[in-house]
Design a protein around this motif. Sequence first.
Motif, mmCIF file in Angstrom:
data_model
loop_
_atom_site.group_PDB
_atom_site.id
_atom_site.type_symbol
_atom_site.label_atom_id
_atom_site.label_comp_id
_atom_site.label_asym_id
_atom_site.label_seq_id
_atom_site.Cartn_x
_atom_site.Cartn_y
_atom_site.Cartn_z
ATOM 1 N N LYS A 107 0.953 15.407 4.815
ATOM 2 C CA LYS A 107 1.375 15.640 3.431
ATOM 3 C C LYS A 107 2.885 15.800 3.327
ATOM 4 N N ASN A 108 3.475 16.515 4.271
ATOM 5 C CA ASN A 108 4.932 16.689 4.228
ATOM 6 C C ASN A 108 5.651 15.354 4.369
ATOM 7 N N GLY A 109 5.090 14.482 5.207
ATOM 8 C CA GLY A 109 5.671 13.156 5.347
ATOM 9 C C GLY A 109 5.572 12.347 4.070
ATOM 10 N N LEU A 110 4.458 12.518 3.361
ATOM 11 C CA LEU A 110 4.280 11.836 2.077
ATOM 12 C C LEU A 110 5.314 12.324 1.073
ATOM 13 N N LEU A 111 5.496 13.638 0.988
ATOM 14 C CA LEU A 111 6.455 14.190 0.032
ATOM 15 C C LEU A 111 7.889 13.795 0.401
ATOM 16 N N SER A 112 8.180 13.758 1.689
ATOM 17 C CA SER A 112 9.518 13.331 2.121
ATOM 18 C C SER A 112 9.769 11.878 1.739
ATOM 19 N N ALA A 113 8.749 11.046 1.915
ATOM 20 C CA ALA A 113 8.882 9.639 1.525
ATOM 21 C C ALA A 113 9.026 9.506 0.022
ATOM 22 N N LEU A 114 8.378 10.408 -0.716
ATOM 23 C CA LEU A 114 8.484 10.383 -2.176
ATOM 24 C C LEU A 114 9.906 10.731 -2.621
ATOM 25 N N VAL A 115 10.560 11.634 -1.906
ATOM 26 C CA VAL A 115 11.959 11.953 -2.184
ATOM 27 C C VAL A 115 12.837 10.720 -1.962
ATOM 28 N N ASP A 116 12.630 10.039 -0.837
ATOM 29 C CA ASP A 116 13.400 8.825 -0.553
ATOM 30 C C ASP A 116 13.158 7.762 -1.623
ATOM 31 N N TYR A 117 11.907 7.632 -2.038
ATOM 32 C CA TYR A 117 11.546 6.658 -3.067
ATOM 33 C C TYR A 117 12.238 6.993 -4.385
ATOM 34 N N GLY A 118 12.307 8.286 -4.695
ATOM 35 C CA GLY A 118 12.998 8.705 -5.908
ATOM 36 C C GLY A 118 14.483 8.392 -5.850
ATOM 37 N N PHE A 119 15.120 8.718 -4.723
ATOM 38 C CA PHE A 119 16.550 8.447 -4.596
ATOM 39 C C PHE A 119 16.839 6.948 -4.615
ATOM 40 N N TYR A 150 -2.403 8.942 6.726
ATOM 41 C CA TYR A 150 -1.836 9.517 7.945
ATOM 42 C C TYR A 150 -1.081 8.475 8.755
ATOM 43 N N ARG A 151 -1.568 7.228 8.722
ATOM 44 C CA ARG A 151 -0.872 6.167 9.457
ATOM 45 C C ARG A 151 0.484 5.858 8.823
ATOM 46 N N LEU A 152 0.552 5.887 7.485
ATOM 47 C CA LEU A 152 1.783 5.535 6.781
ATOM 48 C C LEU A 152 2.784 6.679 6.711
ATOM 49 N N PHE A 153 2.277 7.918 6.562
ATOM 50 C CA PHE A 153 3.188 9.043 6.290
ATOM 51 C C PHE A 153 3.072 10.198 7.283
ATOM 52 N N GLY A 154 2.075 10.182 8.132
ATOM 53 C CA GLY A 154 1.909 11.262 9.099
ATOM 54 C C GLY A 154 1.082 12.402 8.573
ATOM 55 N N MET A 212 0.831 -1.199 0.000
ATOM 56 C CA MET A 212 0.000 0.000 0.000
ATOM 57 C C MET A 212 0.873 1.261 0.000
ATOM 58 N N ARG A 213 1.949 1.222 0.774
ATOM 59 C CA ARG A 213 2.844 2.381 0.812
ATOM 60 C C ARG A 213 3.392 2.691 -0.585
ATOM 61 N N THR A 214 3.867 1.664 -1.286
ATOM 62 C CA THR A 214 4.399 1.869 -2.632
ATOM 63 C C THR A 214 3.324 2.341 -3.589
ATOM 64 N N ARG A 215 2.126 1.768 -3.477
ATOM 65 C CA ARG A 215 1.020 2.204 -4.343
ATOM 66 C C ARG A 215 0.696 3.672 -4.132
ATOM 67 N N MET A 216 0.727 4.113 -2.891
ATOM 68 C CA MET A 216 0.422 5.522 -2.608
ATOM 69 C C MET A 216 1.529 6.441 -3.119
ATOM 70 N N LEU A 217 2.766 5.988 -3.004
ATOM 71 C CA LEU A 217 3.872 6.791 -3.533
ATOM 72 C C LEU A 217 3.787 6.900 -5.051
ATOM 73 N N GLU A 218 3.465 5.797 -5.703
ATOM 74 C CA GLU A 218 3.327 5.821 -7.161
ATOM 75 C C GLU A 218 2.176 6.722 -7.590
ATOM 76 N N ALA A 219 1.081 6.678 -6.837
ATOM 77 C CA ALA A 219 -0.057 7.546 -7.154
ATOM 78 C C ALA A 219 0.306 9.007 -6.944
ATOM 79 N N ALA A 220 1.024 9.294 -5.874
ATOM 80 C CA ALA A 220 1.437 10.673 -5.611
ATOM 81 C C ALA A 220 2.345 11.194 -6.718
ATOM 82 N N GLU A 221 3.266 10.353 -7.185
ATOM 83 C CA GLU A 221 4.151 10.774 -8.271
ATOM 84 C C GLU A 221 3.362 11.038 -9.554
ATOM 85 N N GLU A 222 2.443 10.152 -9.863
ATOM 86 C CA GLU A 222 1.651 10.323 -11.081
ATOM 87 C C GLU A 222 0.820 11.605 -11.014
ATOM 88 N N LEU A 223 0.236 11.885 -9.861
ATOM 89 C CA LEU A 223 -0.560 13.101 -9.703
ATOM 90 C C LEU A 223 0.317 14.351 -9.778
#
Length: 227
Positions: free
Chosen positions: A44-56, A38-42, A1-12
């Motif tokens: 919006k900022n947590g989501l974007l921070s995780a997206l940076v890590d996912y990108g790297f 909120y459980r996975l990332f806290g 689910m975490r990866t799916r949400m990151l992929e969706a965030a990137e696509e959006l």
Amino acid sequence: MRTRMLEAAEELLDASPDRDIATRAVCEAVGVGAPVLYRLFGDKNGLLSALVDYGFDRYLATKRAAAPSEDPVVDLRNGWDTHVEFAKSHPAVYRLMFSPSFATVPSAAQEAMRLLREVLDRCAAAGRLRVESGLAAQMIMSANIGLALNLVTQPENYPDPDLSRRVRDAVHAAVLVPDAGRRRSAEDGSLTVAALQLAAILRDRRTELGDPETALLLHWLDTLAGA
């Protein structure tokens, strides 16, 4: 689910004209409620921070997977090209990865610089580097990132399809000894290339010298190379 949400965030993000996303849209894209995000990332900022890590993670995977060839200069050129291709394939995430708003530099960015220096150390050992590898890495990485950011943020202002190659070759010419110039540099009595080459070899291989003698010789070589 975490990866799916990151992929969706990137696509959006890629599709967003204002380079922003709503957490609600991310949740709707994967069919979950806001509490899951909120459980996975806290937040919006947590989501974007995780997206940076996912990108790297994906960016560094391409670097780690690159098997060294017999020619480190070819590897250096390929490294530039794969960097630009990653940026063009992941424009929104790339902008986040190299955002100037970071309070501290991500450790993954430091690893990317270390991997680049390893290639440059091989160039030095082959007698192809004209400046110290740390400085060369700073020059190449700053130019590579700057070019890639311009291509993904202002593509209409940089339409030349050969621009990346032109900038790459210009920057590499500033730090590398060209094939045709290797003999000429030696005949001119230039110490810089030879000092960088010997220092790189000493750092990579064990010799009959003891640690104090090796450290002293490296100090002299670094002084000659202007490091």
